[in-house]
Structures are given as structure tokens and as C-alpha cells.
Design a protein around this motif. Sequence first.
Motif, PDB file in Angstrom:
ATOM      1  N   GLY A 220       4.420  32.570 -35.195  1.00  0.00           N
ATOM      2  CA  GLY A 220       3.756  33.638 -35.932  1.00  0.00           C
ATOM      3  C   GLY A 220       3.728  34.916 -35.124  1.00  0.00           C
ATOM      4  O   GLY A 220       4.473  35.082 -34.160  1.00  0.00           O
ATOM      5  N   ARG A 221       2.847  35.835 -35.515  1.00  0.00           N
ATOM      6  CA  ARG A 221       2.745  37.113 -34.825  1.00  0.00           C
ATOM      7  C   ARG A 221       1.714  36.999 -33.709  1.00  0.00           C
ATOM      8  O   ARG A 221       0.531  36.812 -33.941  1.00  0.00           O
ATOM      9  N   ASP A 226      -1.437  33.140 -35.701  1.00  0.00           N
ATOM     10  CA  ASP A 226      -0.765  31.870 -35.406  1.00  0.00           C
ATOM     11  C   ASP A 226      -0.482  31.165 -36.727  1.00  0.00           C
ATOM     12  O   ASP A 226      -1.399  30.804 -37.470  1.00  0.00           O
ATOM     13  N   SER A 227       0.795  30.953 -37.016  1.00  0.00           N
ATOM     14  CA  SER A 227       1.177  30.355 -38.292  1.00  0.00           C
ATOM     15  C   SER A 227       1.020  28.837 -38.306  1.00  0.00           C
ATOM     16  O   SER A 227       1.128  28.209 -39.357  1.00  0.00           O
ATOM     17  N   ASP A 229       2.987  26.530 -37.443  1.00  0.00           N
ATOM     18  CA  ASP A 229       4.157  25.830 -37.963  1.00  0.00           C
ATOM     19  C   ASP A 229       4.395  24.489 -37.269  1.00  0.00           C
ATOM     20  O   ASP A 229       4.983  23.578 -37.855  1.00  0.00           O
TER      21      ASP A 229
END
Length: 338
Positions: A220-221, A226-227, A229
Motif C-alpha cells: 500500500g501507500r 497499509d493495504s 495484501d
Amino acid sequence: MSFRYGLLVITAVLMSACNFEAKDKSAEQKKSRQPIQRSADGMVLIEGGEFAMGAIDESFVDALPVHQVKVNSFWMDEHEVTNEQFEAFVKATGYVTDAEKKLDPKDYPNVPAEKLVSGSAVFSPPDHQVPLDNPLSWWKYVAGASWKNPFGDGRRMELNKPAVHISYNDAQAYAEWAGKRLPTEAEWEYAARAGVEAQPYYWGGDLKPKGKWVANIFQGRFPDADSKDDGFVGLAPVKSYAPNAFGLYDMEGNVWEWCSDYYRPDYYQNSPKDNPKGPTDSYDPYEPALEKHVQRGGSFLCSDEYCNRYKAGSRGKGETSSASNNLGFRCVKNVAAN
């Protein structure tokens, strides 16, 4: 002790936080390796050998030049030291970590007494996008933060996660109690590579082999989005990902891991070939007055946007008494002579 590291200005610790061509020997070595041997106390036998040490990514200037190194066989913890293991050590010895110790006003002559509280650095992501030139935008010194109180807010640590807020001093003390030691930088890299050389990642050439995340790093960015994933925000329990070819878990990502070597950016220029143990002293040109040791493997905060030092051969560094909630360790042990 420096005020930078004792209280608020923690940038250097946490930036450790935050071309060479060779044949990839992984297939050959995997075929020739004996079955993985594990000890009763959760260690894996790492058979000695030679490898090309250092980073193929030339942006990691302190990990150059790539050079041939030989290491003897040794035993290595299959995963990072957990809170459960560290708690057993504390109960047996009464040990107090550096993050828990009272701060001596003599070490901080310019700091008001009310500010001298024990604690440690905690990743505290902002709620908006920020420039990546100031780590204090996402790190805070939190009073009371320690291995047993990782966020400083009363949330208890989880037994199956790596012990964090562990300084070099703390890691050394645990290793001595356990009848082990900290790995040399060469041993750590040899074990992490597990036969894979001349590749950008310890596991090979692709960041996501077969489309799957194989290490706990930041997606993420960074640092605000925070994605998740890979399935985790923050620390992952040990053994959440598949082991490498040597039977070791989490040799990249999750937590930075202490090595026994002093840190010098120029050490590889003169490193001996046989079982190098690091320089005789520490030197970091950015903070020459501070004693630092090598850290390896990156952490859950490493990403391609910011700190990508989970990549193969890259190095971190940290001041001896400093800690944070992405910093832990694992131990090794010599193979007994016949």
C-alpha cells in the motif's frame, strides 16, 4: 547514551530502519542438501559452505562489493525468538530490558526530569499522506512501551509473535542465558539465501512468486495506508509463511534481527573470506559517536516505496541500547566438535 536514541529522535535506528553476475546455485544446492535436521529446542542445522555475500542492488552501497565468504556449520533458531520464549527468560532471571530501565538524568543533561521516562519507539502511522523525508512523522517515543507492552497502551503481547522492543544488549543477554549466541552477519545472510544467489530477493527473482506474498512486508501507500495484501497489519505470528530451503522461517520481513557484528559501511572492502565476524569497532559516518551493530532482514514496515532492505544482501544498523516495535532477533549455536 545519545538523546537521539534515548528519547525522541530515533531516525537512524529505524531507517536501519527505515553489478555482480553469478550462477544461481539454488537448484544444485537443494538437490545436494541432506534432509533438514531439527533439534529438540527448535533449531535447524545449517551446513557450512561458500557463497557470494553482498547485494546485487548497487544502491545498497554499504553492502558492496559482493565477495566470496565461507562459513562453518552452525545451528540456527528456525524462527525469531517469540514472546513466550523471552518471557521464560525474564521469569527465570528477572532481566529488565533497556526499554524498561529508568533513564539516568546524567545521560540527558538537557532534558527536563519529567520527560525522562522509560519507553521505546512505536510505529504510529499518520491518518494522511506525508512526505517520506521525516521518519518522525510515523514514529513516536511511547512511554511504557516494551516487549510485554508493545504499543505502550496496556495491550499485552501475543505469545506466538516475535519479541520486539529488543535492544542488542537484551538479545545478547537472552542468547547467553539460552546457551546460544547471536549470528554473525555472514552466517545470517548465508542462512537467509539458502542457496539462492545473484537474485534480488532471498527467495529468488520475483517479489510475489506465483502471485503470492512470501514475507511480511508493507503493501500500500507508506506509511498511512497499509493495504494488508499479505494478510497482516504489523507483526505476523512466527511461521506464518513457508520456510526457506534450509527450513528457516521469516528470514525477510516481520522484524529486523540483530547480528553480532559491529556496523561499518566499509567493512566489505576488507572482509576476510573465512568465517568473518565483523570489524573490531563501530563507525557510522552519520552518527560517529554511537556504537552500532548490524541488523538484517527488514521488517513489516519495509516497502519498495521507502525501506526496501528486506532485499537480499542489504544491511541495517542500530545503536546498542535502542529498540523499537519492529526489532527482534534469533540465535545460533556452534556445532559441537566430535
